[in-house]
Motif scaffolding. Structure first.
Motif, PDB file in Angstrom:
ATOM      1  N   CYS A 297      51.238  49.442  65.909  1.00  8.27           N
ATOM      2  CA  CYS A 297      50.090  48.599  66.217  1.00  8.27           C
ATOM      3  C   CYS A 297      48.791  49.225  65.728  1.00  8.27           C
ATOM      4  O   CYS A 297      47.828  48.538  65.431  1.00  8.27           O
TER       5      CYS A 297
ATOM      6  N   LEU B 132      51.325  43.174  71.373  1.00 10.13           N
ATOM      7  CA  LEU B 132      50.132  44.036  71.475  1.00 10.13           C
ATOM      8  C   LEU B 132      49.043  43.618  70.477  1.00 10.13           C
ATOM      9  O   LEU B 132      48.515  44.438  69.725  1.00 10.13           O
TER      10      LEU B 132
ATOM     11  N   SER C 111      50.966  47.656  77.846  1.00  9.58           N
ATOM     12  CA  SER C 111      52.033  48.025  76.924  1.00  9.58           C
ATOM     13  C   SER C 111      52.784  46.727  76.634  1.00  9.58           C
ATOM     14  O   SER C 111      52.457  45.692  77.233  1.00  9.58           O
TER      15      SER C 111
END
Lengths: 187, 431
Positions: free
Chosen positions: A25, A147, B358
């Protein structure tokens, strides 16, 4: 005790997966494959390890439910966007052109939004002649699973359902490099 | 050290913690160090469930009597509404929500709650309306509206328009603040000039929301999707914060001040000098507050030059001209921090909330300072289930109200919790 060990092991595995995911990410994973040039040219960070993409179900603007597991066998281009995001709207026509470059049985392009301005989204899609489905991530769940920290973010998923790469920010998705990249993923 | 090396270091830290068997996200409560032994008295959690298709996170305020005020946007059966509810007693349960927008008004959904300001008898709400003149060619414009109640939130008067132009463009990502002098300030992101990036605008009401004055552009090159933030000092100084785009797609949180009650603003000042290069929409606002002595507090999200997600805190004792060294507030090594929100009371007691995320966890954590931001308690996990969109307010008596949105199987939950902060540490003046 056994259960505790099992839990601890599971927690460690989950956390290790998170560490790998965090790198992914962060968009800084170095490229080291045969198609490295395409990824580098598109500034797409590659998944650092073989990781299954999160599975999700979302409804489209028209109320049709899409189960991501049903896309197995296709390269999936998952674009996260919102109507208030200028860079998102700028890259959408290029995404449409990318989509039209490929057989839809081989490549699925899906736009995911946390935006619920349905009438506005419909008008926007029609105005720009965008034909790919828009999925409504009403509770930000799927954005959280992937994410997504900024818009636009585009995630590439391989035919086997594994995460391939991620681009944060707009890209020239109709460029020769982008088309070559998706072709590589189809091999 | 290169940014890449820093990121690798970050990931190795995470991995090292994993191998050491660290318990990620198990954030334990700790007392603020500002006053040894001082305890924060957490009230019971209040969960309100809504059987609606979708709802935004809430905005919450606590008035000086301790009544809780909450507002959010919800959608059910394709009808969107701005909702408001007030507790039936100080720090008590929320009463029945009422609809704020008028019958013909369709709020614009951008996953953010309306902005909220309250007194004992007045409630002010700013929210975006789908532009009445939207066309198929311009489907995404918004008008900014102000709704007000003069009967303590029992009913709302018809809304009035805040932006003084008629263009079908974005007027949104607003903040609202009522100063001690009774002046109501609004700031927002505005695309009226038709440039690639919008501007930050400000307006004020000198008649407690009956009318809105002329709009003033504070700056250009505003990040299109990061909400603005507003606060005022006891001396009337007005502060507005937003995220600004600098050459090279550098995103910095900036702060501008007005020393004439919002008539004019000084040039904005970079708060953290983060050097975050990000050619997209972070969608994350800063949060600001001012204490009775005029200290300005800022908390914000950035990924900085090393692209590491972080929540930072700083203060200014010279009206936002310079800032103290920024301090990273997040400590968890297994999650990403996100969406910080802050409330500051006149004594400089600070309550910070933010998300720790998360792929499988969405937590809300709280950290408190009782000594004007010098020390903070270790982040304490507040939520029981997957949660998002924290909001916080504190009144002049140190009663904090916190709220966030919780996922439910068939609907959505609004969770509220109060916290009575202990008295700030006594300062002994030397002769």
């Amino acid at each position: 005790m056994i259960r505790r060990r099992h839990n601890l092991r599971s927690a460690r595995l989950a956390a290790m997966a998170f560490a790998v995911w965090a790198l992914f990410c962060a968009g800084v994973v170095p490229v080291a494959t045969a198609d490295a040039d395409s990824f580098a040219a598109m500034k797409i960070s590659r998944s650092p390890a073989v990781m299954e993409a999160p599975v999700f179900r979302l409804k489209t603007l028209d109320g049709q439910e899409i189960d991501s597991s049903s896309l197995r066998g296709k390269v999936v281009v998952l674009n996260f966007w919102a109507t208030w995001c200028g860079p998102c709207k700028e890259e959408m026509p290029a995404l449409e052109r990318l989509r039209r470059s490929f057989d839809q049985n081989q490549v699925a392009l899906l736009a995911v939004t946390i935006d619920l301005q349905r009438a506005g989204i419909r008008a926007f899609m029609k105005q720009l002649d965008l034909t790919f489905p828009v999925l409504l991530d009403e509770d930000r769940d799927v954005s959280a699973m992937f994410l997504v920290r900024g818009l636009p973010t585009t995630v590439l998923i391989g035919r086997d359902g594994t995460l391939i790469g991620r681009a944060v920010g707009p890209r020239a998705w109709d460029s020769p490099q982008s088309v070559a990249l998706v072709k590589d993923l189809l091999k | 050290m290169t940014p890449y090396a820093r990121i690798v270091g970050f990931a190795l830290t995470v991995a090292g913690a994993v191998l050491a068997g660290a318990s990620f996200g198990s954030l334990e409560a700790e007392e603020p160090t500002g006053k040894p032994g001082a305890a924060i008295q957490l009230g019971p959690k209040q969960t309100v469930e809504f059987k609606v298709r979708a709802m935004t996170g809430p905005s919450v305020r606590v008035d000086v009597q301790g009544f809780l005020h909450a507002t959010w946007m919800e959608e059910d059966k394709d009808v969107r509404a701005v909702r408001y509810a007030k507790s039936v007693e100080p720090a008590g349960k929320l009463g029945e929500p009422i609809r704020v927008n008028g019958p013909g008004e369709a709020p614009y959904w951008r996953q953010e709650s309306p902005a909220l300001a309250v007194t004992n008898t007045e409630v002010f709400l700013a929210w975006a309306l789908t532009h009445p003149k939207a066309t198929p060619e311009k489907p995404l414009g918004t008008e900014l509206r102000l709704s007000r109640s003069t009967d303590g939130g029992r009913s709302f008067l018809p809304s009035i328009k805040i932006n003084d132009d008629d263009q079908v463009v974005l007027h949104s990502f607003d903040a609202l603040h009522l100063g001690l002098d009774g002046m109501l300030h609004v700031s927002w992101v505005d695309s009226r000039e038709g440039k690639k990036d919008p501007g930050t605008f400000h307006a004020r009401s000198t008649d407690r929301g009956q009318s809105i004055g002329g709009n003033m552009k504070l700056d250009e090159n505003t990040c299109v999707c990061c909400r603005t933030a507003l606060a005022t000092a006891p001396d009337g100084t007005v502060y507005v914060a937003w995220r600004k785009i600098f050459p090279g797609e550098i995103r910095e949180t900036v702060l501008a001040r007005s020393e004439d009650g919002g008539k004019t603003f000084a040039e904005s000042v970079i708060v953290g000098n983060d050097r975050w290069v990000y050619a997209s929409c972070p969608h994350r606002p800063a949060s600001i507050g001012v204490d009775a002595q005029g200290r300005v507090y800022v908390v914000w999200y950035t990924e900085g030059a090393d692209e590491t997600p972080a929540v930072y805190f700083t203060t200014s004792d010279d009206r936002g001209r310079t800032f103290s060294a920024k301090r990273m507030m997040n400590v968890s090594k297994g999650t990403f921090p996100d969406h910080p929100q802050m409330a500051v009371d006149p004594d400089g007691r600070v309550v910070l909330l933010w998300e720790e995320l998360s792929p499988v966890r969405q937590e809300i954590v709280m950290s408190v300072s009782l000594d004007r931001g010098q020390t903070f308690s270790r982040p304490q996990k507040m939520n029981d289930k997957k949660s998002q969109s924290p909001t916080v307010s504190v009144n002049s008596k140190g009663l904090a109200a916190m709220a966030w949105k919780e996922h439910a199987m068939s609907g959505h939950r609004l969770v509220l919790q109060t916290a009575q902060l202990p008295a700030p540490p006594q300062v002994t003046l030397l002769p």
